[in-house]
Design a protein around this motif. Structure first.
Motif, short mmCIF file in Angstrom:
data_model
loop_
_atom_site.label_atom_id
_atom_site.label_comp_id
_atom_site.label_asym_id
_atom_site.label_seq_id
_atom_site.Cartn_x
_atom_site.Cartn_y
_atom_site.Cartn_z
N ALA A 188 79.36 79.77 37.56
CA ALA A 188 80.60 79.62 36.80
C ALA A 188 81.80 79.94 37.68
O ALA A 188 81.69 80.61 38.71
CB ALA A 188 80.59 80.55 35.59
N LEU A 189 82.96 79.45 37.27
CA LEU A 189 84.20 79.82 37.94
C LEU A 189 84.49 81.31 37.71
O LEU A 189 84.01 81.89 36.73
CB LEU A 189 85.36 78.99 37.42
CG LEU A 189 85.41 77.53 37.86
CD1 LEU A 189 86.54 76.79 37.14
CD2 LEU A 189 85.59 77.41 39.37
N HIS A 205 77.02 86.86 33.18
CA HIS A 205 77.58 86.09 32.07
C HIS A 205 77.14 84.62 32.11
O HIS A 205 77.58 83.82 31.29
CB HIS A 205 79.10 86.19 32.07
CG HIS A 205 79.59 87.57 31.75
ND1 HIS A 205 79.76 88.53 32.72
CD2 HIS A 205 79.89 88.18 30.58
CE1 HIS A 205 80.16 89.66 32.15
NE2 HIS A 205 80.24 89.47 30.86
N SER A 206 76.31 84.31 33.06
CA SER A 206 75.75 82.96 33.18
C SER A 206 74.24 83.06 32.97
O SER A 206 73.60 84.02 33.41
CB SER A 206 76.05 82.39 34.56
OG SER A 206 75.35 81.19 34.77
N PRO A 207 73.64 82.06 32.31
CA PRO A 207 72.19 82.13 32.06
C PRO A 207 71.34 81.78 33.28
O PRO A 207 70.12 81.94 33.24
CB PRO A 207 71.99 81.09 30.95
CG PRO A 207 73.10 80.10 31.15
CD PRO A 207 74.27 80.91 31.63
N ARG A 208 71.95 81.35 34.37
CA ARG A 208 71.17 80.93 35.54
C ARG A 208 70.53 82.14 36.23
O ARG A 208 71.03 83.26 36.15
CB ARG A 208 72.04 80.14 36.53
CG ARG A 208 73.21 80.91 37.10
CD ARG A 208 74.05 80.03 38.03
NE ARG A 208 73.30 79.58 39.18
CZ ARG A 208 73.11 80.32 40.28
NH1 ARG A 208 73.58 81.55 40.35
NH2 ARG A 208 72.42 79.84 41.29
N VAL A 209 69.43 81.88 36.92
CA VAL A 209 68.70 82.92 37.67
C VAL A 209 69.03 82.77 39.15
O VAL A 209 68.76 81.71 39.74
CB VAL A 209 67.18 82.81 37.45
CG1 VAL A 209 66.43 83.81 38.32
CG2 VAL A 209 66.85 82.99 35.97
N PHE A 214 87.74 75.76 23.07
CA PHE A 214 86.32 76.08 22.94
C PHE A 214 85.93 77.27 23.81
O PHE A 214 84.89 77.88 23.61
CB PHE A 214 85.45 74.88 23.32
CG PHE A 214 85.30 73.87 22.22
CD1 PHE A 214 84.65 74.20 21.05
CD2 PHE A 214 85.83 72.60 22.35
CE1 PHE A 214 84.50 73.29 20.02
CE2 PHE A 214 85.69 71.67 21.33
CZ PHE A 214 85.03 72.01 20.16
N TYR A 215 86.78 77.60 24.79
CA TYR A 215 86.46 78.74 25.65
C TYR A 215 87.72 79.46 26.11
O TYR A 215 87.87 80.65 25.91
CB TYR A 215 85.66 78.27 26.88
CG TYR A 215 84.72 79.31 27.42
CD1 TYR A 215 83.39 79.35 27.01
CD2 TYR A 215 85.15 80.27 28.33
CE1 TYR A 215 82.51 80.32 27.49
CE2 TYR A 215 84.27 81.25 28.82
CZ TYR A 215 82.96 81.26 28.40
OH TYR A 215 82.10 82.23 28.87
N ARG A 256 80.47 78.77 32.19
CA ARG A 256 79.25 79.58 32.04
C ARG A 256 78.24 79.40 33.17
O ARG A 256 77.26 80.13 33.25
CB ARG A 256 78.55 79.21 30.73
CG ARG A 256 79.39 79.33 29.49
CD ARG A 256 78.65 78.84 28.25
NE ARG A 256 77.51 79.66 27.91
CZ ARG A 256 76.26 79.26 27.94
NH1 ARG A 256 75.95 78.02 28.31
NH2 ARG A 256 75.27 80.07 27.60
N GLY A 257 78.48 78.42 34.05
CA GLY A 257 77.47 78.07 35.04
C GLY A 257 76.50 77.06 34.45
O GLY A 257 76.49 76.80 33.24
#
Length: 750
Positions: free
Chosen positions: A109-110, A692-696, A64-65, A98-99
């Motif tokens: 994320a890693l 690349h992560s949606p976190r702020v 999946f990734y 992805r975080g």
């Protein structure tokens, strides 16, 4: 002869996995619906290979990734902070990739790095001291049984323990040696379990064997496989790729492997190694069909190579791909717009299956048709371009004055504050942006409307950056589909596919252009967009707007290159074209020009002894050639991401850029020490947060990162920026993140 495929593309012929995954992330489909898409994709891939007559087909090559992340889950290498989220197994998997940010927790994320010398990225496994190796081979078993239910007997494919451990990161007091024995026991149990499922073969991928090996590395491999192979009841294929195993070939022959997979495409010493020794009762899986390029195989040459291989190997020889077909597009059948006189030279993943079968069966009709392709030159050479390259002089690769003098001139020219802030280039590519670009390509949007729309977006982007308070602005790149394809569309010598998508990481797919002939610039590419953006800034803040270009090495490395000329010649052709663009931007009043070399390290040979002679001696000069004609007042930036740059940090300084931005947030800012140790002279902006992560990221988080940077980098040379372009992010998170970035910069200045 029997045929083997190391691995097959998993995103699907039409990127079905990408779209299903993104719907799952958005909450539009359930986990079961995502799994159903995955099952269908796996079935299609297995049956495609079976119907093509492939003898050795892989299962468990799907992900999946990323397969390295799958291996982390197979062994229980899951850091405690992700377990603490108490998510489902699938969502924990995606959190590591992805975080994750919600009321359940906030984790980054890693790290993500390039997979050897490819544009594929893997998730770096992380061992903390809480890790307890425990085998969970549920995924491998389920996918093997799925294939069997469809009538396909597969070899179970796993990343090997040596490669997995060598590419992992250890964060606690425990190090690699503390986990090796239990890791080996887990693989030993995997072999026994796979036998109980009914599997006849297991393929263990050990590409790390093609890297330089120390005595300690050799001892590690030996210790692992002494345990793994003890009392084995299943046939084991030890599979290598991306190079040759010159440091360990004789030792490999001593192990009880039933098959050994060697790369005869990129492994320049592989054939010579065969002549030093062989192994009876062992099948050689000869990787003679390139798994990384899209050109048809030359059957006559490959057939001759196979004859030589067979004459030197005592046991059976099977024909294999040189690496997984993950690195090429799915099928030529999806190309409806290219002329058949072009398409006849292409072989994507599905077509490579036919090539394997033709070679194995010695299909004389196919051999005759193939021979005709190689009897004449595919494309005529451009004598003007050849003359320009032949007449290049040493001074064409050197910028004057020297760096220190330019730096002083530029400090006076720009009067930027301490810790200047900027972004890497692109801003979110919203649906209306993509629709405008698509409509223009299809002819449903006029050029006038297309330009007006983009100018409106550029003006809004400049205003937004001014409002946020960034110091050096960008125009947002709304006219660009891809940082390489966009430039290729304006260069003679390039052609473009319709659906030749290749997975880069996770749900991110790229469509590399094809270098078809000699390359030259057809027309100015970015000048008008950059001039307009600077005019918008001049009305208000008068802040500089960067001209945004992709460098020659990255354009080449992220294209499917020609095989009839050297990479050096191709790189110099592209460099001359981009040089023209740089000088035109400068004439148009653009004072800061960023020339991205994100993929600089991608084709760096895996063996250190080959770095200079085969790559750096032309890759660095190609970049120098692009900007050597600029005035000292013009500030040249470059950007690099998601690779191990530490080993070539001195060479990067030799690129003689004025400012370089690095991806650093997902590698825990490891590059900082290398910059200090090597007295890195170039001004530098290590990315302070992961795009690349949606976190702020919070202001405090960014401040902490900058404070750490200050201990390694002189504050007069330190920039603050995200770690990559923002086009894949949403507008809301982008604005919030950049506001926090500027607030952090102000706090650190104060």
């Amino acid at each position: 002869m029997k045929t083997s495929v190391i691995g097959f593309p998993r995103v699907g012929a039409n990127r079905e996995l990408k779209f299903a995954s993104e719907k799952y992330f958005a909450g539009k489909i359930t986990a079961e619906e995502l799994q159903a898409t995955a099952r269908e994709l796996r079935k299609n891939a297995w049956l495609l290979q079976k119907n093509a007559g492939i003898d050795f087909i892989s299962s468990n090559d799907f992900s999946f990734y990323d397969n390295m992340l799958d291996t982390s889950f197979m062994l229980g290498v899951i850091p405690q902070r992700y377990k603490a989220l108490c998510l489902s197994k699938l969502d924990t998997f995606f959190a590591m990739a992805r975080g994750y940010q919600s009321d359940k927790g906030d984790v980054t994320a890693l790290p993500m790095k390039k997979w050897f010398n490819t544009n594929y990225h893997y998730i770096v496994p992380e061992f903390d001291d809480s890790v307890d190796i425990q085998l969970d081979d549920t995924k491998a078993q389920e996918e093997y049984n799925e294939a069997k239910a469809h009538g396909v007997q597969t070899k179970v494919d796993v990343i090997g323990p040596y490669t997995f451990l060598k590419l992992s990161h250890f964060t606690g007091s425990k190090q690699l040696k503390d986990f090796s024995a239990k890791t080996a026991e887990a693989y030993k149990q995997l072999l026994a379990n796979a036998k109980s499922w009914g599997a006849e073969w297991i393929q263990i991928d050990e590409p790390a064997l093609v890297l330089d090996m120390t005595d300690e590395d050799k001892a590690l491999f030996s210790d692992l496989y002494k345990i793994i192979l003890e009392n084995k009841q299943i046939k084991v294929l030890l599979q290598t790729y991306f190079g040759d195993v010159r440091d360990y070939y004789k030792e490999l022959l001593s192990f009880d492997f039933d098959g050994i997979g060697l790369d005869f495409v990129e492994g320049k010493e592989t054939l010579n190694l065969l002549k030093t020794g062989t192994k009876e009762n062992c099948t050689l899986f000869a990787g003679v069909l390139c798994g990384k390029n899209i050109w048809k195989n030359n059957y006559a040459k490959t057939s001759a190579l196979l004859e030589t291989i067979q004459s030197n190997w005592k046991g059976e020889v099977a024909i294999s791909t040189s690496c997984s077909l993950l690195h090429v597009p799915y099928t030529v059948k999806n190309e409806q717009k290219l002329d058949q006189n072009i398409l006849k030279y292409f072989a994507f993943a599905e077509e490579k299956l036919t090539e394997l079968s033709d070679l194995a069966a010695n299909n004389q009709k196919a051999f005759a048709e193939n021979k005709a392709l190689f009897e004449t030159e595919r494309v005529a050479k451009n004598s003007d371009i050849a003359s320009k390259i032949a007449n290049l002089k040493k001074e064409d690769f050197v910028r004057q004055p020297a760096f220190a003098e330019r730096e002083a001139i530029q400090k006076k020219e720009f009067q930027l504050p301490l810790f200047p802030t900027t972004t890497i280039g692109s801003f979110p590519q919203t649906q209306d942006v993509r629709a405008n670009r698509s409509g223009f390509k299809k002819g449903t949007v006029s050029k006038e409307d297309y330009v007006k729309f983009n100018q409106k977006k550029i003006a809004e982007c400049i205003a937004l950056q001014e409002e946020i308070g960034l110091d050096v602005l960008v125009h947002g790149e709304f006219e660009r589909n891809d940082m390489v394809e966009y430039f290729g569309e304006n260069l003679d010598g390039y052609i473009f596919t319709q659906n030749a998508w290749v997975q880069s990481y996770g749900t991110r797919c790229v469509k590399p252009p094809v270098v078809w002939g000699d390359v030259s610039r057809r027309n100015p590419i970015t000048v008008e967009w950059s001039k307009f953006a600077q005019s918008c800034a001049d009305k208000n803040s008068k802040k500089p707007v960067k001209g945004m270009l992709t460098g020659p090495v990255t354009i080449l490395n992220w294209s499917f290159p020609r095989e009839d000329i050297s990479l050096k010649e191709s790189a110099y052709q592209i460099a001359l074209a981009i040089r023209e663009e740089v000088l035109d931007l400068e004439k148009a009043g653009i004072r800061i020009i960023q020339i991205d070399e994100a993929a600089l390290k991608e084709k760096l040979p895996l063996r250190k002894e080959d770095w200079h002679s085969e790559y750096l001696d032309w890759a660095i000069p190609a970049f120098n050639l692009v900007h050597s004609g600029c005035k000292p007042q013009t500030q040249i930036h470059t950007h690099m991401c998601y690779s191990e740059f530490i080993p070539i940090i001195k060479n990067i300084d030799d690129m003689d850029a004025d400012v370089i931005t690095f991806e650093a947030s997902r590698s825990n800012l490891e590059i900082l020490k290398a910059l200090k140790d090597n007295n890195f002279r170039t001004e530098v902006g290590p990315g302070v947060y992961d795009i690349h992560s949606p976190r702020v990221p919070s202001v405090e988080e960014i401040v902490n990162a900058v404070e750490k940077m200050k201990t390694y980098i002189p504050q007069s040379k330190l920039w603050i920026n995200p770690d990559c372009g923002l086009k894949t992010r949403g507008e809301t998170e982008t604005v919030a993140s950049l506001k926090n970035l500027v607030a952090a910069a102000k706090q650190v200045r104060n």
